[in-house]
Scaffold this active site. Structure first.
Site, PDB file in Angstrom:
ATOM      1  N   LYS A  66      -0.223   3.266   3.797  1.00 40.62           N
ATOM      2  CA  LYS A  66      -0.524   2.160   4.721  1.00 40.62           C
ATOM      3  C   LYS A  66       0.707   1.284   4.896  1.00 40.62           C
ATOM      4  O   LYS A  66       1.591   1.216   4.020  1.00 40.62           O
ATOM      5  CB  LYS A  66      -1.700   1.310   4.236  1.00 40.62           C
ATOM      6  CG  LYS A  66      -1.495   0.563   2.899  1.00 40.62           C
ATOM      7  CD  LYS A  66      -0.813  -0.790   3.024  1.00 40.62           C
ATOM      8  CE  LYS A  66      -0.344  -1.310   1.673  1.00 40.62           C
ATOM      9  NZ  LYS A  66       0.639  -2.330   1.622  1.00 40.62           N
ATOM     10  N   ASP A  95      -6.145  -2.580  -1.943  1.00 40.96           N
ATOM     11  CA  ASP A  95      -5.782  -1.698  -0.827  1.00 40.96           C
ATOM     12  C   ASP A  95      -6.636  -0.426  -0.781  1.00 40.96           C
ATOM     13  O   ASP A  95      -6.570   0.327   0.194  1.00 40.96           O
ATOM     14  CB  ASP A  95      -4.310  -1.243  -0.952  1.00 40.96           C
ATOM     15  CG  ASP A  95      -3.327  -2.389  -0.751  1.00 40.96           C
ATOM     16  OD1 ASP A  95      -3.719  -3.416  -0.162  1.00 40.96           O
ATOM     17  OD2 ASP A  95      -2.173  -2.235  -1.183  1.00 40.96           O
TER      18      ASP A  95
HETATM   19  P1  ATP Z   1       0.780  -1.686  -3.563  1.00 42.02           P
HETATM   20  O1  ATP Z   1       1.489  -1.968  -2.290  1.00 42.02           O
HETATM   21  O2  ATP Z   1      -0.594  -1.068  -3.396  1.00 42.02           O
HETATM   22  O3  ATP Z   1       0.801  -2.766  -4.587  1.00 42.02           O
HETATM   23  P2  ATP Z   1       2.937   0.076  -4.021  1.00 42.02           P
HETATM   24  O4  ATP Z   1       2.828   0.922  -2.812  1.00 42.02           O
HETATM   25  O5  ATP Z   1       4.001  -0.961  -4.033  1.00 42.02           O
HETATM   26  O6  ATP Z   1       1.551  -0.555  -4.327  1.00 42.02           O
HETATM   27  P3  ATP Z   1       2.464   2.289  -5.768  1.00 42.02           P
HETATM   28  O7  ATP Z   1       3.222   3.489  -5.306  1.00 42.02           O
HETATM   29  O8  ATP Z   1       1.013   2.264  -5.526  1.00 42.02           O
HETATM   30  O9  ATP Z   1       3.166   0.981  -5.247  1.00 42.02           O
HETATM   31  O10 ATP Z   1       2.780   2.154  -7.328  1.00 42.02           O
HETATM   32  C1  ATP Z   1       2.787   0.943  -8.030  1.00 42.02           C
HETATM   33  C2  ATP Z   1       2.704   1.252  -9.532  1.00 42.02           C
HETATM   34  O11 ATP Z   1       1.393   1.735  -9.802  1.00 42.02           O
HETATM   35  C3  ATP Z   1       3.646   2.338 -10.007  1.00 42.02           C
HETATM   36  O12 ATP Z   1       4.874   1.836 -10.463  1.00 42.02           O
HETATM   37  C4  ATP Z   1       2.869   3.023 -11.137  1.00 42.02           C
HETATM   38  O13 ATP Z   1       3.238   2.528 -12.383  1.00 42.02           O
HETATM   39  C5  ATP Z   1       1.412   2.658 -10.888  1.00 42.02           C
HETATM   40  N1  ATP Z   1       0.599   3.832 -10.514  1.00 42.02           N
HETATM   41  C6  ATP Z   1      -0.555   4.182 -11.079  1.00 42.02           C
HETATM   42  N2  ATP Z   1      -1.071   5.279 -10.498  1.00 42.02           N
HETATM   43  C7  ATP Z   1      -0.227   5.653  -9.537  1.00 42.02           C
HETATM   44  C8  ATP Z   1      -0.215   6.732  -8.603  1.00 42.02           C
HETATM   45  N3  ATP Z   1      -1.189   7.642  -8.563  1.00 42.02           N
HETATM   46  N4  ATP Z   1       0.810   6.788  -7.734  1.00 42.02           N
HETATM   47  C9  ATP Z   1       1.782   5.850  -7.761  1.00 42.02           C
HETATM   48  N5  ATP Z   1       1.821   4.830  -8.633  1.00 42.02           N
HETATM   49  C10 ATP Z   1       0.831   4.722  -9.521  1.00 42.02           C
END
Ligand code: ATP
Length: 314
Positions: free
Chosen positions: A21, A154
């Site tokens: 997203k 999210d």
């Molecule tokens: P958001 O914007 O939803 O806060 P993001 O897109 O910045 O998240 P993600 O890729 O969702 O970041 O990852 C954030 C953290 O979540 C990672 O550093 C990791 O430690 C943890 N995490 C747990 N499960 C997962 C997963 N399946 N994929 C990615 N990260 C994960």
């Protein structure tokens, strides 16, 4: 069983593609009593996706339980235990159904990790749907959404896809009928920003009088509903977390300026960053822009994406 779940044959392997997203509007209010910040956001699903594949663990040589394997982005560094959001999702749906979890989940990740693109939330949404289907769990859409909201703000949007307004802490959704397709260049960086750290920085900057709550999503929603041009959209992109993300990672400013110099219509930090989205006029412009941004250096990886796209698909 909902339209999202259908019985799994013995030995079945269920694969669900779940898109990332973006937040073309991200208004961040004050922290609430429960610690979450009030949000007024517009979500849009884009054409970068992870694939979540589920099969019964006991049908291989394994014992029942939850096992996670990962390939692609973040493989080798992301947790494969209880800390993984997909693990939590599998556990939650088993608890809801009152059954022992029995699943081998493979996450093929293309969504950059910790990039403000909700990769973890997408995997959680995919795991909810895949496990419900694998275990033939009777669950309605409203109940699935409630479980999703418990996993993260999210996750409900990741179940739906398309375009939607998010309110509350982002989990309360109102669908938007966007008429058009918009093209983006998605540039990741080799740093990470944790979402909680970025919220803290928003609060700190506000104490110094920097930034305010952009609560009005209507102009952007109208633009999507009327099929606005990319030029019009460029003027309406808002991210209240952008100043905080740039304050935490000043190198984002030069990446953003570089993309604008190369002809992007707008540079927009994705969620809490550090990924930067560059808006292009059309697909041809996006391809040329991506090439120029790559050649300039400064980005870890550069992807093409368009939105909106539909939500999870088998
Ligand atoms: P958001 O914007 O939803 O806060 P993001 O897109 O910045 O998240 P993600 O890729 O969702 O970041 O990852 C954030 C953290 O979540 C990672 O550093 C990791 O430690 C943890 N995490 C747990 N499960 C997962 C997963 N399946 N994929 C990615 N990260 C994960």
């Amino acid at each position: 069983m909902t339209g999202q779940t259908a019985p799994a044959q013995p030995g079945a392997q269920i694969s669900i593609d779940v898109p990332a997203k973006i937040n073309p509007h991200l208004g961040v209010g004050d922290p609430r009593a429960d610690g979450y910040h009030a949000l007024s956001t517009v979500y849009q699903a884009i054409s970068l996706h992870d694939t979540v594949t589920a099969q019964r663990r006991s049908e291989g040589n394994g014992e029942p339980g939850i096992e996670i394997t990962i390939s692609g982005e973040g493989a080798g560094t992301l947790p494969t235990d209880e800390a993984n959001l997909a693990y939590k999702a599998a556990k939650l749906i088993a608890l809801y159904a009152g059954i022992e979890p029995d699943v081998k989940l493979h996450l093929n990740k293309r969504i950059p990790v910790a990039g403000g693109l909700a990769g973890g939330s997408a995997d959680a949404a995919g795991a909810l749907i895949a496990c419900a289907r694998l275990w033939e769990v009777e669950i309605g859409d409203a109940e699935l959404e409630r479980l999703a909201a418990g996993l993260g703000s999210d996750v409900p949007f990741c179940l739906k896809g398309g375009t939607a307004i998010g309110s509350g802490r982002g989990e309360k959704l109102t669908p938007v009928n966007a008429k058009g397709t918009w093209h983006w260049v998605v540039a990741t960086t080799d740093t990470q920003i944790s979402t909680p750290d970025c919220y803290k920085e928003v609060d700190r900057l506000r104490e110094d009088g920097i930034g305010r709550y952009s609560s009005d999503v209507d102009p952007l929603v109208r633009a999507f509903e009327s099929g606005a041009s990319a030029d019009e959209l460029a003027r309406l992109l808002i991210n209240d977390m952008e100043a905080a993300a740039v304050s935490l990672r000043p190198q984002l400013a030069s990446l953003m300026h570089g993309g604008l110099e190369e002809g992007a219509l707008a540079a927009h930090v994705s969620g809490s960053g550090p990924t930067v989205l560059f808006l292009a006029t059309d697909v041809k412009h996006a391809v040329a822009l991506a090439r120029r941004i790559r050649m300039r250096g400064g980005a870890k990886s550069v992807h093409l994406a368009h939105g909106p796209v539909n939500g999870p698909a088998a």
